[in-house]
Design an enzyme around this catalytic site. Sequence first.
Site, PDB file in Angstrom:
ATOM      1  N   HIS A  31       0.849   5.112   1.518  1.00  0.00           N
ATOM      2  CA  HIS A  31       0.164   5.898   2.546  1.00  0.00           C
ATOM      3  C   HIS A  31       0.808   7.285   2.608  1.00  0.00           C
ATOM      4  CE1 HIS A  31      -2.158   6.638   6.151  1.00  0.00           C
ATOM      5  NE2 HIS A  31      -1.074   7.167   6.688  1.00  0.00           N
ATOM      6  N   SER A  81       4.828   6.800   2.442  1.00  0.00           N
ATOM      7  CA  SER A  81       5.440   5.496   2.723  1.00  0.00           C
ATOM      8  C   SER A  81       4.775   4.435   1.858  1.00  0.00           C
ATOM      9  CB  SER A  81       5.223   5.090   4.187  1.00  0.00           C
ATOM     10  OG  SER A  81       5.636   6.101   5.080  1.00  0.00           O
ATOM     11  N   ASP A 131      -2.254   0.311   8.357  1.00  0.00           N
ATOM     12  CA  ASP A 131      -1.051   1.114   8.086  1.00  0.00           C
ATOM     13  C   ASP A 131       0.117   0.715   9.004  1.00  0.00           C
ATOM     14  OD1 ASP A 131      -2.521   2.529   6.164  1.00  0.00           O
ATOM     15  OD2 ASP A 131      -3.229   3.971   7.646  1.00  0.00           O
ATOM     16  N   ASN A 177       0.847  -1.193   0.000  1.00  0.00           N
ATOM     17  CA  ASN A 177       0.000   0.000   0.000  1.00  0.00           C
ATOM     18  C   ASN A 177       0.880   1.240   0.000  1.00  0.00           C
ATOM     19  OD1 ASN A 177      -2.418   1.604   0.381  1.00  0.00           O
ATOM     20  ND2 ASN A 177      -1.860   1.811   2.552  1.00  0.00           N
TER      21      ASN A 177
HETATM   22  C1  GAR Z   1      -2.867   9.118  -2.306  1.00  0.00           C
HETATM   23  O1  GAR Z   1      -2.356  10.281  -1.721  1.00  0.00           O
HETATM   24  C2  GAR Z   1      -2.632   7.920  -1.398  1.00  0.00           C
HETATM   25  O2  GAR Z   1      -1.413   7.971  -0.707  1.00  0.00           O
HETATM   26  C3  GAR Z   1      -3.795   8.038  -0.453  1.00  0.00           C
HETATM   27  O3  GAR Z   1      -4.879   8.425  -1.250  1.00  0.00           O
HETATM   28  C4  GAR Z   1      -4.394   9.180  -2.360  1.00  0.00           C
HETATM   29  C5  GAR Z   1      -4.937   8.561  -3.622  1.00  0.00           C
HETATM   30  O4  GAR Z   1      -4.631   9.345  -4.733  1.00  0.00           O
HETATM   31  N1  GAR Z   1      -4.039   6.809   0.216  1.00  0.00           N
HETATM   32  C6  GAR Z   1      -4.537   6.739   1.448  1.00  0.00           C
HETATM   33  O5  GAR Z   1      -4.840   7.702   2.101  1.00  0.00           O
HETATM   34  C7  GAR Z   1      -4.700   5.325   1.971  1.00  0.00           C
HETATM   35  N2  GAR Z   1      -5.151   5.348   3.306  1.00  0.00           N
HETATM   36  P1  GAR Z   1      -4.669   8.710  -6.180  1.00  0.00           P
HETATM   37  O6  GAR Z   1      -6.048   8.025  -6.321  1.00  0.00           O
HETATM   38  O7  GAR Z   1      -4.556   9.878  -7.105  1.00  0.00           O
HETATM   39  O8  GAR Z   1      -3.541   7.743  -6.302  1.00  0.00           O
END
Ligand code: GAR
Length: 196
Positions: free
Chosen positions: A110, A137, A146, A108
């Site tokens: 994060h 991360s 996480d 994942n």
């Molecule tokens: C990203 O910033 C990712 O790190 C976060 O959501 C966003 C998705 O953007 N993920 C989390 O918060 C997971 N808990 P994206 O759809 O443009 O890749």
Amino acid sequence: MKTPVAILISGRGSNMEKLVEAARAPDHPAEICGVLADRADAAGLDFARGQGLVAVAVERKGFADKAAHEAAISAVLADWGAGFIALAGFMRVLSPEFVQAWHGRIVNIHPSLLPRHKGLDTHARALAAGDTEHGCSVHWVTAELDGGDVIAQARVPVLSGDTVATLSARVLAEEHKLYPAALAQALRHHQTMTGD
Ligand code: GAR
């Protein structure tokens, strides 16, 4: 040797785009076998289809409970022959049973420097805490939210006057560089461990 990787998203899918682009390189160990979203309106599905990838929505609302929803997701992944999962903005907490079934084969990204700021609203919390440094991360997924081992991190400074918008944009630019490289690192580790 390339490993078939399924990418799970919930929305925009910008990290997914970077993984798809990186996996085109012959020496990247991922072959993206499909993109699955838990929302039919996830914008990333259109990008994936435009790339000629199979992309499907498996929405929670179609199922009686979380177990039935995850069973449907598992069936899709099996149909694709997926050997590895990359979560990329997938905003659903997977059950311990699902995570255990994919142990060592699910990662994942994060938006924080784990173990700092697990969970949601990481940018607002970094600002509220007065952090001078923030980042992202890529980690192994375990039953603890996480909480799995970190594979790689990227750091950014928190600048005076930063808002959630400016800080998240700075972090996202790093996510886009970090995830393709960290996925390659995780897959090479997996291939070494399993001979796959
Ligand atoms: C990203 O910033 C990712 O790190 C976060 O959501 C966003 C998705 O953007 N993920 C989390 O918060 C997971 N808990 P994206 O759809 O443009 O890749």
